[in-house]
Design a protein around this motif. Sequence first.
Motif, short mmCIF file in Angstrom:
data_model
loop_
_atom_site.label_atom_id
_atom_site.label_comp_id
_atom_site.label_asym_id
_atom_site.label_seq_id
_atom_site.Cartn_x
_atom_site.Cartn_y
_atom_site.Cartn_z
N LYS A 88 91.07 -80.51 48.51
CA LYS A 88 90.15 -79.69 47.69
C LYS A 88 88.77 -80.33 47.74
O LYS A 88 88.60 -81.49 47.35
N ARG A 120 92.63 -74.12 43.43
CA ARG A 120 93.77 -73.45 44.05
C ARG A 120 93.32 -72.27 44.91
O ARG A 120 93.97 -71.91 45.88
N LEU A 145 92.02 -73.68 48.18
CA LEU A 145 93.16 -74.24 48.91
C LEU A 145 94.04 -73.13 49.50
O LEU A 145 94.71 -73.33 50.51
N LEU A 149 95.38 -73.69 53.14
CA LEU A 149 96.82 -73.85 53.40
C LEU A 149 97.32 -72.74 54.33
O LEU A 149 98.04 -73.01 55.31
N ASP A 209 98.86 -81.70 50.41
CA ASP A 209 97.51 -81.44 49.93
C ASP A 209 97.15 -82.40 48.81
O ASP A 209 98.03 -82.90 48.09
N THR A 226 106.83 -81.09 44.85
CA THR A 226 107.39 -80.66 46.12
C THR A 226 108.81 -80.19 45.87
O THR A 226 109.44 -80.61 44.89
N ALA A 247 100.84 -75.69 41.10
CA ALA A 247 101.63 -75.98 42.30
C ALA A 247 102.35 -74.73 42.79
O ALA A 247 102.41 -74.45 43.99
N LEU A 303 99.99 -72.62 44.71
CA LEU A 303 99.73 -73.13 46.07
C LEU A 303 100.89 -72.83 47.01
O LEU A 303 100.69 -72.50 48.19
N GLU A 304 102.10 -72.94 46.50
CA GLU A 304 103.29 -72.75 47.34
C GLU A 304 103.30 -71.37 48.00
O GLU A 304 103.75 -71.22 49.13
N TRP A 329 106.41 -79.27 52.18
CA TRP A 329 105.04 -79.36 51.64
C TRP A 329 105.07 -80.17 50.35
O TRP A 329 106.01 -80.05 49.55
N HIS A 370 102.41 -81.38 47.10
CA HIS A 370 101.10 -81.25 46.45
C HIS A 370 100.86 -82.49 45.61
O HIS A 370 101.71 -82.87 44.80
N ASP A 419 98.42 -83.87 42.87
CA ASP A 419 97.34 -83.59 41.92
C ASP A 419 96.73 -84.94 41.53
O ASP A 419 97.34 -85.74 40.82
#
Length: 508
Positions: free
Chosen positions: A268, A354, A357, A361, A375, A396, A451, A454-455, A464, A466, A468
């Motif tokens: 980010k 997000r 991203l 992504l 990420d 994840t 999250a 993002l998924e 994947w 993430h 933070d």
Amino acid sequence: MKIAIDRRDASAADVEVVVSGLPERAEGDAPLPKAAAADDLLVGGLLAAAWGRKELSGRRKEVTTIHRPDGRGRLTLVGLGPRGAADVETVRRAAAEAVKALKGRAATRVGFRLSSFSVPRIPPEEVAAAIAEGALLGGYEFTRYRPPKESSVEEATIFLGKEHAGRSRSVARSVDRTRTLADVVRWTRDIANLPADTATPERLAEEARALGKELGLKVTVHDEKELAKMNCGGLLGVGSGSSHPPRLVVLEYPGRRGAKRTVAVVGKGITFDSGGISIKPSMHLSDMKFDKSGAVAVLGILRAAALLKVAPRVVGVLACAENLPSGHAYRPGDVLTTYNGKTIEVLNTDAEGRVVLADALGYVVDRHHPDVVIDLATLTGACVVALGDDTGGLMTTDDRLARALATAASESGEPVWRLPLTDYHRELVKSEVADVRNSTEMPPAGALTAAAFLETFVGRNVPWAHLDIAGPAWTNGGTRKYQPSYQPAGATAFGVRLVTRYLENGAA
Ligand code: BES
Ligand code: ZN
Ligand code: ZN
């Protein structure tokens, strides 16, 4: 700061200060620990005398300096805490504390006595590396806008002494790797500390280009025109309020010959996060220049990957935009279409990370077919509430990846803690008018719904994770004293050491 290795004993050295670790006094009248005998000799018994009078205890963060009666400099002792509790991280912090305490004290050449820092069950190669890492990272100062403190350690030599002289080659190799990595962290901090007037999206793209040129990496920069062609409505939406247009930056490190795995690292890169139309309160708003820390960490990871020649192929992606309110800004209620065609209902323009991203992504999965995606993002205040500001959140659904990252975290000294990602969170980000909404309007589990959002853009077929990093990406006055001593105020470059270690470990 130069780091050197010397096989001799520290007592023989021509340095201004000998730095030694001192274990904490066990009980009331315990005699000076045996490990400190050589140091006591150096100061003609003054150390044992001071110890006997309880002028020092070896507690963590305690730094004491004693002048050598022979007039050949000083001995600085840094507390290691209870002997049984010491680990590599203790050594990193102790070395940093010594270097910081010696700033402005006419100490430019110092020598660390390796044997005094030894930790049970940890090989001297790792202890020496921890000394170098602590010294290099603790000695960091951001000096672009003011001169450096009047003097600081310029050369740190690690003295092996007869206990470890036989391992000088392996110690040198280990210290060398760590020096490279610590230099990358310092380089990363220098960029992450730049304020938003300077570190614009275009500037981050230029940094990537310069890095690519220096190390022979392929770099692709997508400007706003290309972003429009690629339907990157997330980056364009978030960036629309700023006169500095967004950029999607891609760096490729090819891996060692025959590299089998491709790891995508996505960051980010919000160069300033005012919140946009959903504007933030003004308190601590200047901290939001650090909202690019994930993207800058990606630059650092690519630099480290190339310099340390890690095995896997690594693709770095920086999602860069500035989030400002204006007559051109995106607004709550807008619906944005992203790279992979999925749509976002914007409910809060401050949940912008997000949104950028989402494009990055979708892009990297589609164009680079990575085996793993990681990420890094200063994504939510909720994560800071949950974990505090020393630990990153790890989200994840891939247990193997979670284990590999947890291992890399404990080895590197950058802690992460896993948080859940379930159908509950997936449900919460569904939208009435689009595929997902960028905010849930209700507070619960803010880090986890982010999250889940993002998924959507990675899909469920690629492992994947993430990270933070909203908490540990920078430190400031309020919490600095609880942060590791080798992270001075400002950007920490959190994530560089962690992900680099993950790559070095083979990227499971
Ligand atoms: N950059 C912030 C997250 C942040 C906050 C990082 C504090 C470090 C310290 C992010 O863009 C943001 O504003 N997130 C919102 C999300 C919310 C509007 C759903 C937050 O965390 O409040
Ligand atoms: Zn925000
Ligand atoms: Zn943000």
